[in-house]
Every structure is written in structure tokens, then in C-alpha cells.
Motif scaffolding. Structure first.
Motif, short mmCIF file in Angstrom:
data_model
loop_
_atom_site.label_atom_id
_atom_site.label_comp_id
_atom_site.label_asym_id
_atom_site.label_seq_id
_atom_site.Cartn_x
_atom_site.Cartn_y
_atom_site.Cartn_z
N VAL A 113 0.84 -1.19 0.00
CA VAL A 113 0.00 0.00 0.00
C VAL A 113 0.88 1.25 0.00
N PHE A 114 0.63 2.11 -0.96
CA PHE A 114 1.32 3.39 -1.13
C PHE A 114 0.58 4.49 -0.39
N PHE A 115 -0.74 4.44 -0.43
CA PHE A 115 -1.56 5.53 0.09
C PHE A 115 -2.95 5.00 0.44
N THR A 147 -12.39 2.72 2.97
CA THR A 147 -10.98 3.07 2.86
C THR A 147 -10.52 2.67 1.46
N ILE A 148 -10.06 3.65 0.72
CA ILE A 148 -9.57 3.42 -0.63
C ILE A 148 -8.05 3.29 -0.57
#
Length: 189
Positions: free
Chosen positions: A44-46, A54-55
Motif C-alpha cells: 500500500v502506497f496511500f 478506505t480506498i
């Protein structure tokens, strides 16, 4: 909490040590930093909260966006490699994508302070000979590209990368512009 996808390392500390070792063994260029940063594509980057959801954006998705933006930027700016391109955006995941896209396109990012007066920003752009600005906000005296409109382009060959970036210091009464190479960043670890 169990963490997956950490390059076969047993915990986060081991993962960080592993990444630092890879960085120290690299040729210490922006290309090496870029490849290392986006090497764990499934992580996960962001994360962003949208209502009750939660995107998540992965490093792979961010990498794909960097590549697309870099290709479009290279085509639209159409200036020699190692030219300076300003980055005038609020802190966000898109800022990180824009930063790496400028480097990936072969340009040197100039990190602009969004709190500076317009006159100060224009003075800095002129002083470093910036050929363009990527922004999400306003226009400048040099060609200005809205980040939201930079996303279409043929993939770039693995050619030149910008080899340094510029930071504008506002800690004193006089504006100072500092350049940093990948090698100088590695030495700060």
C-alpha cells in the motif's frame, strides 16, 4: 497484526534494513531510488477515507500513474533532459507521483513553496531557469501543466532520469535554493 509482502523479510525492521542495504549497494542515482521505491508493487502506497470506505492505492498503481504522467509530461514540455521543472502542489499522494514523474521524464524538480508570494515564486523560477511548472492550482510565466490533465502518453524507454532536485529554503530573510542528488540523499541515511 501480520504484515505481508515485505520482500521475504520477517518484520518491518528487517525490511527497512534490507531496503537500506539495497540502496547502499546501488549506484546511488535517481533511477536506482525510483526502482527501489516502486519495487514492492503490491504494498500500500496511500490510503484515503471516503465516507465509510478506505480506498487503497498500491505502489504498483502509483508506479503506473508515474509512468503515464512522465510520458505525457515529456511530450508536452519537450525540453532537453535535465531541464528544471517546477512542482507547485499541496502535499498529497499526487505530489509524490508528480515529483517522480518529473524525474522519470528526465527533468529536475524544483520544489516550490505554495505559501510564497507570486512574485517570490516567479523570481525563483527565473533564477533557476525553469522551463515549466506542474501544478494543481494556478498559472505561471512559464508553461504550466495541470497535474489532473497529465495522464496520457506512450511509455518512455528507460532513458535519462533527472539527477537532482531543488528545494527552496525560506528559513531566513533571503531565499536560498539548494540542489540535492540521489547520492547526497543516500548519505543522510
Amino acid at each position: 497484526m501480520k504484515i505481508n509482502n515485505i520482500a521475504g523479510q520477517k518484520n518491518v525492521d528487517a525490511f527497512v534494513d534490507y531496503k537500506i542495504k539495497l540502496l547502499e549497494q546501488s549506484d546511488k542515482t535517481m533511477r536506482a531510488l525510483y526502482r527501489l521505491m516502486f519495487s514492492e508493487r503490491e504494498n500500500v502506497f496511500f490510503e484515503q477515507s471516503q465516507g465509510f470506505k478506505t480506498i487503497k492505492t498500491t505502489y504498483g498503481q502509483a508506479y503506473d500513474k508515474v509512468e503515464a504522467v512522465a510520458a505525457d509530461l515529456k511530450r508536452k514540455v519537450a525540453c532537453p533532459s535535465q531541464s528544471v521543472v517546477g512542482l507547485y502542489m499541496s502535499n498529497s499522494a499526487d505530489w509524490i507521483v508528480a515529483f517522480w514523474a518529473i524525474i522519470r521524464a528526465g527533468y529536475k524538480p524544483l520544489l516550490l513553496n505554495t505559501r510564497f508570494a507570486n512574485q517570490t515564486t516567479e523570481q525563483v523560477l527565473s533564477q533557476v531557469g525553469a522551463v515549466a511548472v506542474v501544478t494543481d492550482e494556478k498559472s505561471f510565466s512559464v508553461p504550466t501543466f495541470d497535474f489532473a490533465n497529465l495522464s496520457e502518453g506512450e511509455p518512455l524507454a528507460d532513458g535519462e532520469y533527472g539527477e537532482e532536485f531543488f528545494v527552496v529554503s525560506s528559513g531566513t530573510s533571503a531565499i536560498k535554493i539548494c540542489a540535492y542528488s540521489a547520492n547526497e540523499l543516500v548519505q543522510t541515511i
